[in-house]
Scaffold this motif. Structure first.
Motif, mmCIF file in Angstrom:
data_model
loop_
_atom_site.group_PDB
_atom_site.id
_atom_site.type_symbol
_atom_site.label_atom_id
_atom_site.label_comp_id
_atom_site.label_asym_id
_atom_site.label_seq_id
_atom_site.Cartn_x
_atom_site.Cartn_y
_atom_site.Cartn_z
ATOM 1 N N GLU A 1 -20.913 -32.808 -7.184
ATOM 2 C CA GLU A 1 -19.268 -31.948 -7.106
ATOM 3 C C GLU A 1 -19.394 -30.602 -8.253
ATOM 4 N N TYR B 1 -16.499 -28.409 -10.978
ATOM 5 C CA TYR B 1 -15.091 -28.021 -11.318
ATOM 6 C C TYR B 1 -15.152 -27.180 -12.355
ATOM 7 N N ARG C 1 -9.934 -31.394 -14.094
ATOM 8 C CA ARG C 1 -10.857 -32.469 -14.009
ATOM 9 C C ARG C 1 -11.174 -32.380 -15.333
ATOM 10 N N TYR C 2 -11.845 -33.009 -15.955
ATOM 11 C CA TYR C 2 -13.228 -33.361 -16.926
ATOM 12 C C TYR C 2 -13.934 -34.532 -17.059
ATOM 13 N N SER D 1 -4.644 -34.333 -17.044
ATOM 14 C CA SER D 1 -5.506 -32.437 -16.757
ATOM 15 C C SER D 1 -4.413 -31.319 -17.091
ATOM 16 N N SER E 1 -14.470 -28.637 -4.020
ATOM 17 C CA SER E 1 -15.302 -28.948 -5.821
ATOM 18 C C SER E 1 -16.101 -29.907 -5.208
ATOM 19 N N LYS E 2 -16.399 -31.060 -4.024
ATOM 20 C CA LYS E 2 -16.536 -32.101 -3.469
ATOM 21 C C LYS E 2 -17.251 -32.210 -2.689
ATOM 22 N N MET F 1 -12.226 -31.987 -20.760
ATOM 23 C CA MET F 1 -10.998 -31.577 -19.875
ATOM 24 C C MET F 1 -11.979 -30.210 -19.743
ATOM 25 N N LYS G 1 -13.214 -46.540 -12.042
ATOM 26 C CA LYS G 1 -12.856 -45.644 -12.107
ATOM 27 C C LYS G 1 -12.566 -45.736 -13.925
#
Length: 245
Positions: free
Chosen positions: A137, A139, A143-144, A42, A129-130, A69, A28
């Motif tokens: 994805e 955005y 999110r960043y 965020s 979005s995904k 971001m 992650k």
């Protein structure tokens, strides 16, 4: 690092640290506030900083990298195509090839080296979005994106103003569509909920009003006078108790 100057502007930058996934998945990318070393958020601009501070923190504190971001006011939309590039063959998969060819814009490799991030100026289409099936994805806030500065050789340094590419990418690779099998299954399920005439008769014959229904079914009500004393209900309406006149 090959990064457009316009992306470097403003306090939109964070660091990130790669943290092993407890379930054995890919690591992650946890966003970090470069100035405090604590987690960045965020929805909290106070945990972001400028590009120079974030870039310096990678060397100073050993963070895994930097990221920018997204906020709607900036007007940037990011497209992430995951696991789409094979470094050994130098080939993109069909999804990435189609997306990259749709409209040239600044694009770079992700930290893993097998994904691609594209940047556009525009508005993200409404909806999901995904899409895990396509690996794409999209955005524009909340999110960043990690930023590596490893620009694709064929990509320009400029971030393009969207000319319909975002809508096309979203419709074809991000929006989740219900397939024919799912529709067919739903129709089959609805059809199976309907009872046949035989099944309906069987249910009535085994109900608490079975005796009354049997009398009507055999036509024995014709020889009697019906009174207004209700004793039960069957699908056809109220049934009245018979009294010999």
């Amino acid at each position: 690092m090959l990064i457009p100057d316009e992306l470097k502007a403003g306090k939109r930058w964070v660091n990130f640290r790669l943290v092993p996934d407890k379930d054995g998945g890919k690591p992650k990318k946890v966003p970090i506030n470069p100035e405090t070393g604590k987690n960045a958020m965020s929805n909290k601009p106070g945990t972001w900083t400028d590009f120079e501070t974030a870039a310096d923190a990678v060397e100073r504190y050993g963070f895994s990298g930097i990221g920018r971001m997204f906020i709607k006011e900036d007007g940037y939309v990011g497209v992430d195509v995951d696991h789409c590039y094979d470094p050994e063959t130098n080939q993109f998969n069909e999804v990435a090839t189609a997306i990259l060819a749709r409209q040239p814009t600044f694009a770079e490799f992700s930290p893993s080296g097998d994904g691609v991030h594209l940047w556009f100026k525009g508005t993200k289409p409404e909806g999901s979005s995904k899409n895990t099936e396509t690996g794409v994805e999209m955005y524009d806030s909340g999110r960043y994106f990690t930023v590596t500065g490893k620009k694709l050789p064929s990509a320009p340094m400029e971030i393009a103003q969207d000319a319909g590419a975002l809508q096309w990418i979203h419709e074809n690779y991000v929006a989740k569509k219900r397939g024919p099998k799912e529709k067919k299954k739903k129709r089959k399920s609805a059809a199976s909920a309907k009872l046949s005439d035989e099944e309906l008769l069987e249910k009535v014959k085994t109900s608490k009003d079975a005796d009354v229904f049997q009398m009507l079914w055999e036509g024995r009500w014709k020889s009697k006078v019906m009174t207004a004393e209700p004793v039960g209900i069957i699908p056809a309406g109220f049934i009245y108790k018979n009294k010999v006149s």
